[in-house]
Design a protein around this motif. Structure first.
Motif, short mmCIF file in Angstrom:
data_model
loop_
_atom_site.label_atom_id
_atom_site.label_comp_id
_atom_site.label_asym_id
_atom_site.label_seq_id
_atom_site.Cartn_x
_atom_site.Cartn_y
_atom_site.Cartn_z
N LEU A 1 54.00 46.06 61.96
CA LEU A 1 53.27 46.87 60.98
C LEU A 1 54.24 47.54 60.03
O LEU A 1 54.52 48.73 60.16
CB LEU A 1 52.41 47.92 61.70
N ARG B 1 58.20 48.10 61.76
CA ARG B 1 58.40 46.69 61.44
C ARG B 1 58.44 45.87 62.73
O ARG B 1 57.82 44.81 62.84
CB ARG B 1 59.67 46.50 60.63
N TYR C 1 55.66 49.65 57.13
CA TYR C 1 55.06 50.85 56.57
C TYR C 1 54.25 50.55 55.30
O TYR C 1 53.21 51.17 55.06
CB TYR C 1 56.13 51.91 56.30
N GLN C 2 54.70 49.59 54.53
CA GLN C 2 53.98 49.23 53.30
C GLN C 2 52.53 48.83 53.61
O GLN C 2 51.62 49.13 52.84
CB GLN C 2 54.70 48.10 52.56
N LYS C 3 52.30 48.19 54.75
CA LYS C 3 50.93 47.80 55.11
C LYS C 3 50.05 49.01 55.41
O LYS C 3 48.85 48.96 55.21
CB LYS C 3 50.95 46.85 56.31
N ILE C 4 50.65 50.08 55.90
CA ILE C 4 49.89 51.32 56.12
C ILE C 4 49.49 51.89 54.77
O ILE C 4 48.33 52.27 54.56
CB ILE C 4 50.72 52.33 56.93
N GLU C 5 50.43 51.94 53.83
CA GLU C 5 50.12 52.44 52.48
C GLU C 5 49.11 51.55 51.78
O GLU C 5 48.25 52.04 51.04
CB GLU C 5 51.39 52.59 51.66
N ASP C 6 49.19 50.24 52.02
CA ASP C 6 48.22 49.32 51.42
C ASP C 6 46.79 49.62 51.87
O ASP C 6 45.84 49.28 51.19
CB ASP C 6 48.57 47.86 51.75
N ARG C 7 46.65 50.26 53.01
CA ARG C 7 45.33 50.64 53.53
C ARG C 7 44.92 52.03 53.05
O ARG C 7 43.95 52.61 53.52
CB ARG C 7 45.32 50.60 55.05
#
Length: 144
Positions: free
Chosen positions: A47, A43, A49-55
């Motif tokens: 970045l 964070r 972590y949710q944004k990594i999963e969104d990818r």
């Protein structure tokens, strides 16, 4: 010159539910605190972590080491120091030091290593946006 690693500190107060019948923090809770530390480090880097999963990527833990040094107790305020280890290339590694609030007592040290997997559960190489993040951390470390 070796870059200065990026470390982020997160404060946490030990709740009663974190302790065992001996009044000390139950050993598995340190692993939860490692997760809090790395999540807040991500964070801090912009970045979540949710944004990594969104990818379409996930970072399951593939290896963990936790060295218990001095127990934390109910109502202690601890500091979770999480460092992105930029020398680890196969996935990601985070190093941790959990201390007392004033830093005079080290409770735990350790690390977690993570593989990158896609939605199908297949191991994949670290994606470009993560490699760029690590490079930015390295540049920032050299500039400090």
């Amino acid at each position: 010159m070796k870059p200065k690693p990026l470390t982020h500190a997160t404060s946490y107060r030990v709740i009663y539910g974190d302790t065992d019948t001996m009044g000390v923090v139950y050993h598995a809770n340190y692993l939860r605190w490692f997760e809090i530390g790395r999540t807040e480090l991500f964070r801090h880097l912009g970045l979540p972590y949710q944004k990594i999963e969104d990818r379409g990527l996930m970072l399951p833990v593939s290896e963990v080491k936790c060295k218990y040094i001095t127990p934390a107790r109910y109502d202690d305020i601890i500091i979770i120091n999480a460092t992105l280890n930029t020398e680890f290339r196969a996935g990601m590694q985070f190093d941790y030091v959990i201390t007392s609030e004033d830093g005079s007592v080290t409770h735990t040290t350790g690390y977690t290593r993570h593989a990158f997997i896609n939605k199908q559960g297949k191991v994949v190489r670290p994606p470009a946006f993560i490699r760029e993040l690590v490079q930015a951390v390295n540049r920032k470390g050299r500039d400090q």
